[in-house]
Scaffold this motif. Structure first.
Motif, PDB file in Angstrom:
ATOM      1  N   ARG A   5      53.859  27.418  35.996  1.00 34.95           N
ATOM      2  CA  ARG A   5      54.547  28.004  34.851  1.00 34.95           C
ATOM      3  C   ARG A   5      53.629  29.004  34.149  1.00 34.95           C
ATOM      4  NH1 ARG A   5      56.297  25.195  29.373  1.00 34.95           N
ATOM      5  NH2 ARG A   5      57.534  26.913  28.564  1.00 34.95           N
ATOM      6  N   ALA A   6      54.137  30.201  33.918  1.00 36.33           N
ATOM      7  CA  ALA A   6      53.328  31.237  33.287  1.00 36.33           C
ATOM      8  C   ALA A   6      53.054  30.886  31.830  1.00 36.33           C
ATOM      9  CB  ALA A   6      54.045  32.585  33.361  1.00 36.33           C
ATOM     10  N   VAL A   7      51.829  31.140  31.415  1.00 34.68           N
ATOM     11  CA  VAL A   7      51.420  30.983  30.026  1.00 34.68           C
ATOM     12  C   VAL A   7      51.160  32.377  29.487  1.00 34.68           C
ATOM     13  CG1 VAL A   7      49.635  30.090  28.499  1.00 34.68           C
ATOM     14  CG2 VAL A   7      50.450  28.697  30.413  1.00 34.68           C
ATOM     15  N   ILE A   8      51.801  32.716  28.383  1.00 38.00           N
ATOM     16  CA  ILE A   8      51.598  34.018  27.747  1.00 38.00           C
ATOM     17  C   ILE A   8      50.653  33.802  26.572  1.00 38.00           C
ATOM     18  CG2 ILE A   8      52.694  36.044  26.732  1.00 38.00           C
ATOM     19  CD1 ILE A   8      53.771  35.297  29.549  1.00 38.00           C
ATOM     20  N   ARG A   9      49.619  34.627  26.494  1.00 36.19           N
ATOM     21  CA  ARG A   9      48.650  34.519  25.404  1.00 36.19           C
ATOM     22  C   ARG A   9      48.196  35.916  24.990  1.00 36.19           C
ATOM     23  NH1 ARG A   9      43.876  36.003  27.284  1.00 36.19           N
ATOM     24  NH2 ARG A   9      43.281  35.574  29.441  1.00 36.19           N
ATOM     25  N   THR A  12      42.602  39.769  25.386  1.00 36.44           N
ATOM     26  CA  THR A  12      41.297  39.983  24.766  1.00 36.44           C
ATOM     27  C   THR A  12      40.532  41.016  25.597  1.00 36.44           C
ATOM     28  OG1 THR A  12      40.098  38.343  26.081  1.00 36.44           O
ATOM     29  CG2 THR A  12      41.280  37.524  24.116  1.00 36.44           C
ATOM     30  N   PRO A  13      39.422  41.514  25.064  1.00 35.22           N
ATOM     31  CA  PRO A  13      38.607  42.440  25.857  1.00 35.22           C
ATOM     32  C   PRO A  13      38.160  41.843  27.197  1.00 35.22           C
ATOM     33  CG  PRO A  13      37.990  42.609  23.558  1.00 35.22           C
ATOM     34  CD  PRO A  13      38.955  41.434  23.666  1.00 35.22           C
ATOM     35  N   ALA A  14      38.025  40.545  27.275  1.00 35.59           N
ATOM     36  CA  ALA A  14      37.647  39.905  28.546  1.00 35.59           C
ATOM     37  C   ALA A  14      38.722  40.087  29.621  1.00 35.59           C
ATOM     38  CB  ALA A  14      37.374  38.415  28.314  1.00 35.59           C
ATOM     39  N   ASP A  15      39.936  40.447  29.204  1.00 35.50           N
ATOM     40  CA  ASP A  15      41.049  40.642  30.134  1.00 35.50           C
ATOM     41  C   ASP A  15      41.166  42.079  30.634  1.00 35.50           C
ATOM     42  OD1 ASP A  15      41.897  37.947  29.759  1.00 35.50           O
ATOM     43  OD2 ASP A  15      42.906  38.551  27.905  1.00 35.50           O
ATOM     44  N   HIS A  16      40.348  42.976  30.126  1.00 32.58           N
ATOM     45  CA  HIS A  16      40.487  44.397  30.467  1.00 32.58           C
ATOM     46  C   HIS A  16      40.482  44.652  31.971  1.00 32.58           C
ATOM     47  CE1 HIS A  16      39.370  46.399  26.361  1.00 32.58           C
ATOM     48  NE2 HIS A  16      40.382  45.555  26.265  1.00 32.58           N
ATOM     49  N   ALA A  17      39.566  44.044  32.694  1.00 37.22           N
ATOM     50  CA  ALA A  17      39.488  44.298  34.139  1.00 37.22           C
ATOM     51  C   ALA A  17      40.763  43.853  34.840  1.00 37.22           C
ATOM     52  CB  ALA A  17      38.276  43.594  34.745  1.00 37.22           C
ATOM     53  N   ALA A  18      41.277  42.689  34.476  1.00 38.13           N
ATOM     54  CA  ALA A  18      42.510  42.193  35.106  1.00 38.13           C
ATOM     55  C   ALA A  18      43.699  43.078  34.743  1.00 38.13           C
ATOM     56  CB  ALA A  18      42.771  40.748  34.684  1.00 38.13           C
ATOM     57  N   LEU A  60      49.119  32.613  35.393  1.00 42.39           N
ATOM     58  CA  LEU A  60      49.743  31.585  36.225  1.00 42.39           C
ATOM     59  C   LEU A  60      48.641  30.982  37.087  1.00 42.39           C
ATOM     60  CD1 LEU A  60      52.382  30.183  37.060  1.00 42.39           C
ATOM     61  CD2 LEU A  60      52.647  31.934  38.801  1.00 42.39           C
ATOM     62  N   ASP A  61      48.439  29.699  36.942  1.00 40.35           N
ATOM     63  CA  ASP A  61      47.394  28.993  37.692  1.00 40.35           C
ATOM     64  C   ASP A  61      46.032  29.673  37.537  1.00 40.35           C
ATOM     65  OD1 ASP A  61      49.299  27.125  38.544  1.00 40.35           O
ATOM     66  OD2 ASP A  61      49.795  28.324  40.313  1.00 40.35           O
ATOM     67  N   GLY A  62      45.734  30.120  36.300  1.00 39.13           N
ATOM     68  CA  GLY A  62      44.432  30.696  35.996  1.00 39.13           C
ATOM     69  C   GLY A  62      44.256  32.158  36.359  1.00 39.13           C
ATOM     70  N   ARG A  63      45.299  32.798  36.857  1.00 42.79           N
ATOM     71  CA  ARG A  63      45.209  34.207  37.262  1.00 42.79           C
ATOM     72  C   ARG A  63      46.139  35.059  36.407  1.00 42.79           C
ATOM     73  NH1 ARG A  63      47.179  36.694  42.953  1.00 42.79           N
ATOM     74  NH2 ARG A  63      46.426  38.804  42.595  1.00 42.79           N
ATOM     75  N   ILE A  64      45.641  36.175  35.913  1.00 44.71           N
ATOM     76  CA  ILE A  64      46.470  37.100  35.140  1.00 44.71           C
ATOM     77  C   ILE A  64      47.344  37.878  36.109  1.00 44.71           C
ATOM     78  CG2 ILE A  64      46.478  39.137  33.651  1.00 44.71           C
ATOM     79  CD1 ILE A  64      43.929  37.987  32.346  1.00 44.71           C
ATOM     80  N   PRO A  90      51.909  42.893  41.902  1.00 48.72           N
ATOM     81  CA  PRO A  90      52.829  42.710  43.035  1.00 48.72           C
ATOM     82  C   PRO A  90      52.955  41.242  43.488  1.00 48.72           C
ATOM     83  CG  PRO A  90      51.422  44.603  43.422  1.00 48.72           C
ATOM     84  CD  PRO A  90      50.916  43.941  42.170  1.00 48.72           C
ATOM     85  N   ASP A  91      51.889  40.471  43.341  1.00 48.17           N
ATOM     86  CA  ASP A  91      51.945  39.049  43.699  1.00 48.17           C
ATOM     87  C   ASP A  91      52.850  38.241  42.771  1.00 48.17           C
ATOM     88  OD1 ASP A  91      50.115  39.638  45.677  1.00 48.17           O
ATOM     89  OD2 ASP A  91      48.412  38.676  44.665  1.00 48.17           O
ATOM     90  N   ALA A  92      53.263  38.843  41.661  1.00 50.03           N
ATOM     91  CA  ALA A  92      54.086  38.133  40.684  1.00 50.03           C
ATOM     92  C   ALA A  92      55.569  38.168  41.023  1.00 50.03           C
ATOM     93  CB  ALA A  92      53.868  38.742  39.289  1.00 50.03           C
ATOM     94  N   ARG A  93      55.976  38.975  41.974  1.00 49.61           N
ATOM     95  CA  ARG A  93      57.400  39.097  42.311  1.00 49.61           C
ATOM     96  C   ARG A  93      58.026  37.746  42.598  1.00 49.61           C
ATOM     97  NH1 ARG A  93      60.066  43.677  43.243  1.00 49.61           N
ATOM     98  NH2 ARG A  93      58.867  45.588  43.144  1.00 49.61           N
ATOM     99  N   GLY A  94      59.149  37.502  41.946  1.00 49.07           N
ATOM    100  CA  GLY A  94      59.896  36.275  42.175  1.00 49.07           C
ATOM    101  C   GLY A  94      59.275  35.025  41.574  1.00 49.07           C
ATOM    102  N   ARG A  95      58.272  35.187  40.747  1.00 45.90           N
ATOM    103  CA  ARG A  95      57.581  34.025  40.184  1.00 45.90           C
ATOM    104  C   ARG A  95      57.871  33.842  38.694  1.00 45.90           C
ATOM    105  NH1 ARG A  95      51.608  34.090  42.534  1.00 45.90           N
ATOM    106  NH2 ARG A  95      51.669  31.928  41.847  1.00 45.90           N
ATOM    107  N   GLY A  96      58.783  34.646  38.139  1.00 44.67           N
ATOM    108  CA  GLY A  96      59.184  34.480  36.748  1.00 44.67           C
ATOM    109  C   GLY A  96      58.263  35.125  35.729  1.00 44.67           C
ATOM    110  N   ILE A  97      57.314  35.938  36.185  1.00 45.66           N
ATOM    111  CA  ILE A  97      56.356  36.557  35.258  1.00 45.66           C
ATOM    112  C   ILE A  97      57.052  37.564  34.340  1.00 45.66           C
ATOM    113  CG2 ILE A  97      54.259  37.948  35.063  1.00 45.66           C
ATOM    114  CD1 ILE A  97      53.783  35.060  36.082  1.00 45.66           C
TER     115      ILE A  97
END
Length: 170
Positions: A5-9, A12-18, A60-64, A90-97
């Protein structure tokens, strides 16, 4: 975080690369955003995090796997209408993201006191987005003929999509 299940949060600057790893191929393709295809990483992230928007990520499962930014569409007498942008891996297709991001954006906007949400410029050839936003309750309220120069299809229409947040419960 619950697996599957996707978690929306808040982002932060730590997320810039992702976030950049998701934005870059979308922006370089030039098929869905009114962003120069040669935008730099720093310019793109500055735009994504710019006021009046608040940026979020979907994990989702620790991956943005997706990101959004939500804020007011226009100031002054129109400041009760929110706007948002979304991008998914692209890996998010069909996963409810995408669904999780738009649901979160609507709930967040409503909690901030916004009465509606408007997407100013949805490229008509972006069928997945148009379908997703309609499924989320957005109506096409305007069409801008030939407003977007698509790299494969030439000049295509852009859509204005709108959703009233006042009659909806989270």
């Amino acid at each position: 975080m619950t697996s599957g299940r996707a978690v929306i949060r808040p982002a932060t600057p730590a997320d810039h690369a992702a976030i950049w790893s998701i934005l870059e191929p979308v922006y370089r393709a030039g098929e869905t955003y009114c962003i120069p295809t040669d935008i730099t990483r720093d310019e793109a992230l500055a735009d994504w995090f710019a006021a009046p928007f608040t940026a979020f990520v979907a994990e989702l499962d620790g991956r943005i796997l997706g990101a959004s930014h939500v804020g007011r569409n226009r100031p002054g007498p129109a400041s009760h209408v929110a706007n948002a942008s979304f991008v998914t891996h692209p890996d998010a297709r069909g996963r409810g993201i995408a669904r999780a991001l738009v649901t979160h954006a609507k709930d967040w906007a409503r909690a901030q006191g916004f009465r509606a949400m408007q997407f100013n410029f949805v490229v008509s050839t972006n069928a997945d987005a148009v379908h997703s936003w309609q499924k989320a309750g957005f109506d096409i309220v305007g069409r801008l003929p030939g407003a977007f120069l698509h790299p494969q299809h030439g000049y295509v229409d852009a859509l204005v999509m709108f959703h009233d947040l006042t009659g909806e419960q989270p």
